[in-house]
Scaffold this active site. Structure first.
Site, short mmCIF file in Angstrom:
data_model
loop_
_atom_site.label_atom_id
_atom_site.label_comp_id
_atom_site.label_asym_id
_atom_site.label_seq_id
_atom_site.Cartn_x
_atom_site.Cartn_y
_atom_site.Cartn_z
N LYS A 127 96.13 -46.77 74.62
CA LYS A 127 96.75 -46.41 73.34
C LYS A 127 96.13 -47.23 72.24
CE LYS A 127 100.26 -43.75 72.03
NZ LYS A 127 100.82 -42.62 72.79
N1 GLU Z 1 99.93 -39.39 71.81
C1 GLU Z 1 100.30 -38.44 72.81
C2 GLU Z 1 101.13 -39.10 73.88
O1 GLU Z 1 101.81 -40.06 73.64
C3 GLU Z 1 99.11 -37.68 73.35
C4 GLU Z 1 98.06 -38.50 74.03
C5 GLU Z 1 96.82 -37.69 74.38
O2 GLU Z 1 96.78 -36.50 74.16
O3 GLU Z 1 95.88 -38.33 74.88
O4 GLU Z 1 101.21 -38.63 74.99
#
Ligand code: GLU
Length: 423
Positions: free
Chosen positions: A113
């Site tokens: 993240k």
């Molecule tokens: N931000 C989204 C999540 O928390 C999507 C992450 C992604 O598509 O890699 O799952």
């Protein structure tokens, strides 16, 4: 006194909350102690200072992060959040949740993240572009289609993904669309990615309704948060026959027991930037929406909104976490005791990363699929994940979160163990 304060902060700390969720299932799956200790920590944390040129000609310094929690099952995967309240602990928690989420839906990614402490609502497009490009450049040492693939998260958009793709590609001298997902269609995005988080959420709510023997038609839904996840959840669930009775965004909320006219509400949100002021309902607020009389509650905004204070007042029978980390551990226990089924974030919002996976596969193959095929594959993945989590929850007599963690953590533990320690 100091000790009391740190105890309170510890209880509220989102990273400790994520670690505690892991700790609570370690015993259930017989996770050995060293592996447990290993999975409690992120693999890699990168903090960067990001100078970005402002419209007045001066540059401003921002702080950003990219955290990779575990990559035993494949490259890191997870969004980038632009928000004034971003902290390193939050990004670490979100990265750990991505590891479990990818494992639960069984896609070959680890968890990662990113986040930048900034207030995109108060920045011009040019300033946002400058910030995005420099942040991308700073984290480019650890991202890439085989290493770690960012995506949208809170307050980041397909346009921002396009700038990330372009910056990374320009650094390498050729187009590398697989470095990021959630891109616009014109540069290698996938059909269905924009609504994927909401669609996935609806699919698992459908499964939960069936498991609980409830009727979808007319079931009352309240949604807290009206961004990408909340807005499309309202639209898709309304189309499916649910009755959306209350919604809110960061400015306030609106409710109507007869059901909101979701089409008009979305038009109002696009026009004014908020759901507040919509004439097809009465005014309510963000907190009230969580306790609104409904069958299904969808928290679709930020972490820690369901607490032990409001958990006793929640009326929903199903809570579907479209947001990451909306329910605090104490609240989780209260909801479980009250027989409320919480569909955990790693299941209820996994539709986003699942279609991100499809986007990455399409980019690598340079071969793009029809939307029906994408939605069909998404449904299969999420339905299976629901059933596996439900089976574990039933077997151990625990919540759906713990059931889902049993499946996910066991998969990550197995991969980590099989690969062994290097060197
Ligand atoms: N931000 C989204 C999540 O928390 C999507 C992450 C992604 O598509 O890699 O799952």
């Amino acid at each position: 006194m100091t000790q009391d304060l740190s105890a309170v902060q510890g209880r509220d700390n989102v990273w400790e909350m994520a670690q505690r969720q892991l700790d609570e299932v370690a015993g259930l799956i017989g996770l050995n102690e060293s592996l447990h200790g290993y999975l409690r920590q992120p693999k890699r944390v990168l903090e960067v200072s990001v100078p970005a040129r402002m419209d007045n000609g001066a540059f401003r310094m921002y702080t950003g992060y990219r955290v990779q929690h575990n990559m035993a099952r494949g490259p890191g995967k997870g969004g980038i959040r632009f928000h004034p309240d971003v902290t390193l602990d939050e990004v670490k928690a979100l990265a750990m949740w991505m590891t479990w989420k990818c494992a639960l839906v069984n896609i070959p990614f680890g968890g990662a993240k990113g986040g930048v402490i900034c207030d995109p609502k108060r920045m011009s497009m040019q300033e946002l572009e400058n910030l995005t490009r420099r942040f991308t450049s700073e984290i480019s040492i650890i991202i890439g289609p085989e290493k770690d693939i960012p995506a949208p998260d809170v307050y980041t958009t397909p346009q921002i993904m396009a700038w990330i793709m372009d910056t990374f590609s320009m650094q390498h001298g050729y187009s590398i669309s697989g470095v990021v997902t959630g891109k616009p269609l014109a540069i290698g995005g996938s059909l269905g990615r924009d609504k994927a988080t909401a669609r996935g959420c609806m699919y698992v709510v459908d499964e939960a309704m069936e498991a609980l023997g409830k009727t979808i038609e007319g079931a009352r839904v309240a949604i807290q948060g009206f961004g990408n996840a909340g807005m499309y959840a309202a639209q898709l669930m309304d189309e499916r026959g649910y009755r959306v009775v209350a919604v809110s965004d960061s400015h306030g909320g609106v409710a109507n027991d007869e059901g909101l006219d979701v089409g008009r509400l979305i038009a109002h949100k696009f026009e004014t930037g908020s759901v507040v002021g919509f004439t097809g309902g009465h005014r309510t607020d963000n907190r009230e929406v969580l306790e609104y009389d409904c069958d299904v509650l969808v928290p679709a905004a930020l972490e820690k909104v369901i607490t032990r204070e409001n958990a006793p007042r929640i009326t929903a029978k199903i809570v579907a976490e479209a947001a990451n980390g909306p329910t605090m551990p104490d609240a989780d226990d209260i909801l479980f005791d009250r027989d409320i089924m919480v569909l955990p974030d790693i299941l209820a919002n996994a539709g986003g990363v699942t279609v991100s996976y499809f986007e990455w596969v399409q980019d690598l193959q340079a071969n793009f699929w029809e939307e029906e095929e994408i939605n069909e594959r998404l449904k299969r993945k999420l339905t299976r994940a629901f059933r596996e989590a439900h089976e574990q929850a039933t077997r151990h007599g625990v919540s759906m979160r713990k059931g889902a963690y049993c499946v996910a953590v066991a998969r990550v533990a197995e991969a980590t163990k099989l690969r062994g320690l290097y060197p």
